[in-house]
Design a protein around this motif. Structure first.
Motif, mmCIF file in Angstrom:
data_model
loop_
_atom_site.group_PDB
_atom_site.id
_atom_site.type_symbol
_atom_site.label_atom_id
_atom_site.label_comp_id
_atom_site.label_asym_id
_atom_site.label_seq_id
_atom_site.Cartn_x
_atom_site.Cartn_y
_atom_site.Cartn_z
ATOM 1 N N LEU A 133 8.315 8.130 -8.409
ATOM 2 C CA LEU A 133 8.734 8.202 -7.007
ATOM 3 C C LEU A 133 10.242 8.015 -6.886
ATOM 4 C CD1 LEU A 133 7.037 6.548 -3.940
ATOM 5 C CD2 LEU A 133 9.438 6.062 -4.408
ATOM 6 N N LEU A 134 10.793 7.043 -7.627
ATOM 7 C CA LEU A 134 12.238 6.797 -7.585
ATOM 8 C C LEU A 134 13.014 7.980 -8.161
ATOM 9 C CD1 LEU A 134 12.427 3.038 -8.705
ATOM 10 C CD2 LEU A 134 12.456 3.959 -6.383
ATOM 11 N N GLU A 135 12.537 8.514 -9.265
ATOM 12 C CA GLU A 135 13.212 9.663 -9.879
ATOM 13 C C GLU A 135 13.209 10.858 -8.927
ATOM 14 O OE1 GLU A 135 12.720 9.411 -14.662
ATOM 15 O OE2 GLU A 135 10.929 9.990 -13.539
ATOM 16 N N SER B 80 8.138 9.522 4.406
ATOM 17 C CA SER B 80 6.916 8.954 4.966
ATOM 18 C C SER B 80 5.757 9.383 4.086
ATOM 19 C CB SER B 80 6.692 9.432 6.408
ATOM 20 O OG SER B 80 6.579 10.849 6.454
ATOM 21 N N TYR B 81 4.715 8.618 4.102
ATOM 22 C CA TYR B 81 3.564 8.910 3.243
ATOM 23 C C TYR B 81 2.683 9.978 3.884
ATOM 24 C CZ TYR B 81 -0.605 8.340 0.387
ATOM 25 O OH TYR B 81 -1.672 8.573 -0.446
ATOM 26 N N ASP B 82 2.353 11.003 3.133
ATOM 27 C CA ASP B 82 1.506 12.062 3.660
ATOM 28 C C ASP B 82 0.346 12.381 2.722
ATOM 29 O OD1 ASP B 82 2.830 13.239 1.583
ATOM 30 O OD2 ASP B 82 3.684 14.897 2.740
ATOM 31 N N PRO C 80 0.834 -1.204 0.000
ATOM 32 C CA PRO C 80 0.000 0.000 0.000
ATOM 33 C C PRO C 80 0.868 1.253 0.000
ATOM 34 C CG PRO C 80 0.033 -0.981 2.190
ATOM 35 C CD PRO C 80 0.733 -1.943 1.271
ATOM 36 N N ASN C 81 0.294 2.355 -0.385
ATOM 37 C CA ASN C 81 1.039 3.614 -0.482
ATOM 38 C C ASN C 81 1.779 3.962 0.802
ATOM 39 O OD1 ASN C 81 0.240 4.064 -3.127
ATOM 40 N ND2 ASN C 81 -1.544 5.284 -2.542
ATOM 41 N N VAL C 82 1.171 3.669 1.944
ATOM 42 C CA VAL C 82 1.788 4.030 3.214
ATOM 43 C C VAL C 82 3.102 3.277 3.427
ATOM 44 C CG1 VAL C 82 0.605 2.258 4.598
ATOM 45 C CG2 VAL C 82 1.263 4.444 5.660
ATOM 46 N N GLN C 83 3.284 2.141 2.738
ATOM 47 C CA GLN C 83 4.517 1.371 2.850
ATOM 48 C C GLN C 83 5.444 1.556 1.651
ATOM 49 O OE1 GLN C 83 3.100 -2.670 3.396
ATOM 50 N NE2 GLN C 83 3.284 -2.515 5.618
ATOM 51 N N THR C 84 4.948 2.143 0.587
ATOM 52 C CA THR C 84 5.770 2.319 -0.607
ATOM 53 C C THR C 84 6.505 3.645 -0.503
ATOM 54 O OG1 THR C 84 4.082 1.091 -1.829
ATOM 55 C CG2 THR C 84 5.760 2.192 -3.127
ATOM 56 N N VAL C 85 7.464 3.680 0.379
ATOM 57 C CA VAL C 85 8.233 4.893 0.637
ATOM 58 C C VAL C 85 9.717 4.548 0.702
ATOM 59 C CG1 VAL C 85 6.381 6.113 1.825
ATOM 60 C CG2 VAL C 85 7.898 4.617 3.123
ATOM 61 N N MET C 86 10.542 5.518 0.368
ATOM 62 C CA MET C 86 11.980 5.342 0.405
ATOM 63 C C MET C 86 12.527 5.774 1.764
ATOM 64 S SD MET C 86 12.971 3.969 -2.436
ATOM 65 C CE MET C 86 14.713 4.369 -2.640
ATOM 66 N N PRO C 87 13.773 5.381 2.079
ATOM 67 C CA PRO C 87 14.355 5.722 3.380
ATOM 68 C C PRO C 87 14.298 7.218 3.683
ATOM 69 C CG PRO C 87 15.724 4.108 2.274
ATOM 70 C CD PRO C 87 14.677 4.527 1.286
ATOM 71 N N GLY C 88 13.891 7.533 4.897
ATOM 72 C CA GLY C 88 13.798 8.924 5.319
ATOM 73 C C GLY C 88 12.500 9.596 4.945
#
Length: 424
Positions: free
Chosen positions: A86-88, A68-70, A58-66
């Motif tokens: 998101l990666l770019e 958070s999903y807002d 889910p979006n809340v977990q698809t985040v990179m280090p440092g």
């Protein structure tokens, strides 16, 4: 005159979520490094995923280090293109030193002890540490029988599938009942194609359970923290990941309800061009249901131990669907008579590490020899491997822990990342 080459603290190979996560950790420590990417940031996600692909976290977990999903849709899932974006954004926002379109041709030991030489399409680099984050699931595997299929059949791998409109007209045989096979079979069925699916003995997961996304429970309960060696001890091997629909519960039952014809395991080709299958569809359905029930039972036990006020278990969407199975079961299939024009192989992947000319870091099949990302050679690491350390390894949410652990290896273990210098 002797030319000196600056020795970097580290080189990271691959600019997917794992490589960018490691680069972020290296930068936080002030260590000089380059990230070498064969194509563009997130190249595998750009070129080896179908058009309707969505993430399974889910979006809340698809985040990179440092990060958070807002956003406003924490339970939603990103599309393929949104994840690449998101990666770019992560690479640009953190000014990570990514060199795109710079494939590594060879990695070998350098002239000085503890220094490695990397030959790239743009020249040579030297580094005391190399973190390989190019992925362990980027080269398709096909069974030996693929070569025996009638030449009239168009064969592609899951990584080459984009959409039903790109295929020849006619029915499609999807071989492999894992994550990719089931999702591609569903995509084809939704496009109105006749689909035959050769199933596998693979578990499945409900998309939601007891009021939450299943991935939230798997993280909180510690299910994903089970060690690689424990899994091998329990099962004798590393299994395929359970089937998980990106937006809804997916199962063989639900696929059959959409008209997908379920077959047993593909076993080969007879002399007259007949495709053969085992009679084990019922066993595959039962195994998947039991795997789902086992995961839910573990979550229930966690909820009870932790005293969490969670809703009662809802009915499993897969179990309220009556499977539509061929009667009698199909043991042989004539592709021409069945209208099949395309075969999509969803039979697994391996990593491509042939460019690593180093002893003791790859096994006889050319796959990584490592423990928690660390190899027998000081300074050589792997990041982002599927099941590399735990069940969580290979999932984007793992890199927040994995990257700083690799970068911060203690000096007494012989794998610390030292300061830069130069070598001749």
């Amino acid at each position: 005159m002797t030319n000196k080459v600056d020795v970097l603290d580290a080189v990271v190979v691959g600019a997917g979520w794992a490589g960018l996560g490691v680069s972020h950790a290296l930068k936080q420590q002030g260590l000089s490094h380059h990230v070498l990417e064969r194509g563009r940031v997130g190249e595998t996600w750009r070129t080896q995923r179908w058009d309707s692909f969505r993430m399974n976290t889910p979006n809340v977990q698809t985040v990179m280090p440092g990060d958070s999903y807002d956003g406003t849709d924490p339970d939603g899932v990103l599309t393929r293109d949104a994840f690449v974006a998101l990666l770019e954004d992560f690479a640009q926002r953190n000014s990570l030193p990514v060199e795109q379109n710079c494939p590594v041709i060879e990695l070998a030991a350098g002239p000085e002890n503890g220094v490695y030489r990397l030959t790239t399409s743009r020249g040579k680099l030297a580094a005391r540490n190399v973190v390989v984050a190019s992925g362990s699931l980027n080269v398709a595997r096909r069974p030996q029988w693929a070569a025996a299929l009638p030449p009239s059949l168009h064969q592609i791998d899951a990584s080459d599938y984009r959409s039903a409109t790109d295929l020849q007209k006619g029915a499609v045989l999807v071989v492999g009942g894992g994550q990719s096979g089931c999702q591609i079979a569903e995509d084809l069925a939704e496009a109105g194609r006749t689909v035959f699916l050769s199933t596998s003995r693979i578990g499945r997961l409900p998309r939601r359970y007891r009021g939450r996304d299943i991935m939230i429970w798997l993280v909180q309960s510690g299910f994903l923290d089970v060690r690689r060696e424990q899994i091998i001890q329990m099962l004798g091997r590393i299994p395929a990941r359970g089937v998980l629909g990106s937006t809804h519960t997916m199962s063989f039952q639900s696929l059959s309800a959409r008209g997908v014809v379920l077959l047993g395991r593909f076993t080969g080709v007879q002399n007259v061009g007949q495709l053969t299958f085992t009679d084990d569809v019922d066993d595959h359905l039962r195994f998947a249901d039991e795997a789902s029930a086992n995961v839910k039972r573990q979550i229930d036990e966690f909820i009870a131990r932790a005293g969490i006020d969670a809703p009662a278990a809802e009915p499993d969407p897969a179990e309220i669907v009556t499977p539509r199975l061929p009667n009698p079961p199909i043991h042989t299939l004539d592709p021409a008579a069945s209208g099949i024009t395309t075969v999509i192989w969803c039979t697994g992947f391996r990593g491509d590490f042939g460019w690593m000319q180093l002893p003791g870091v790859l096994d006889a099949e050319g796959q990584p020899l490592q423990e928690d990302g660390v190899t027998a050679l000081p300074g050589i690491y792997f990041a982002g491997l599927d099941f590399g350390s735990t069940r969580k390894s290979g999932i984007i949410l793992a890199i927040a822990d994995e990257a700083p652990r690799l970068v911060g290896r203690s000096s007494d273990a012989g794998h610390a990342i030292p300061a830069a210098g130069s070598v001749p």
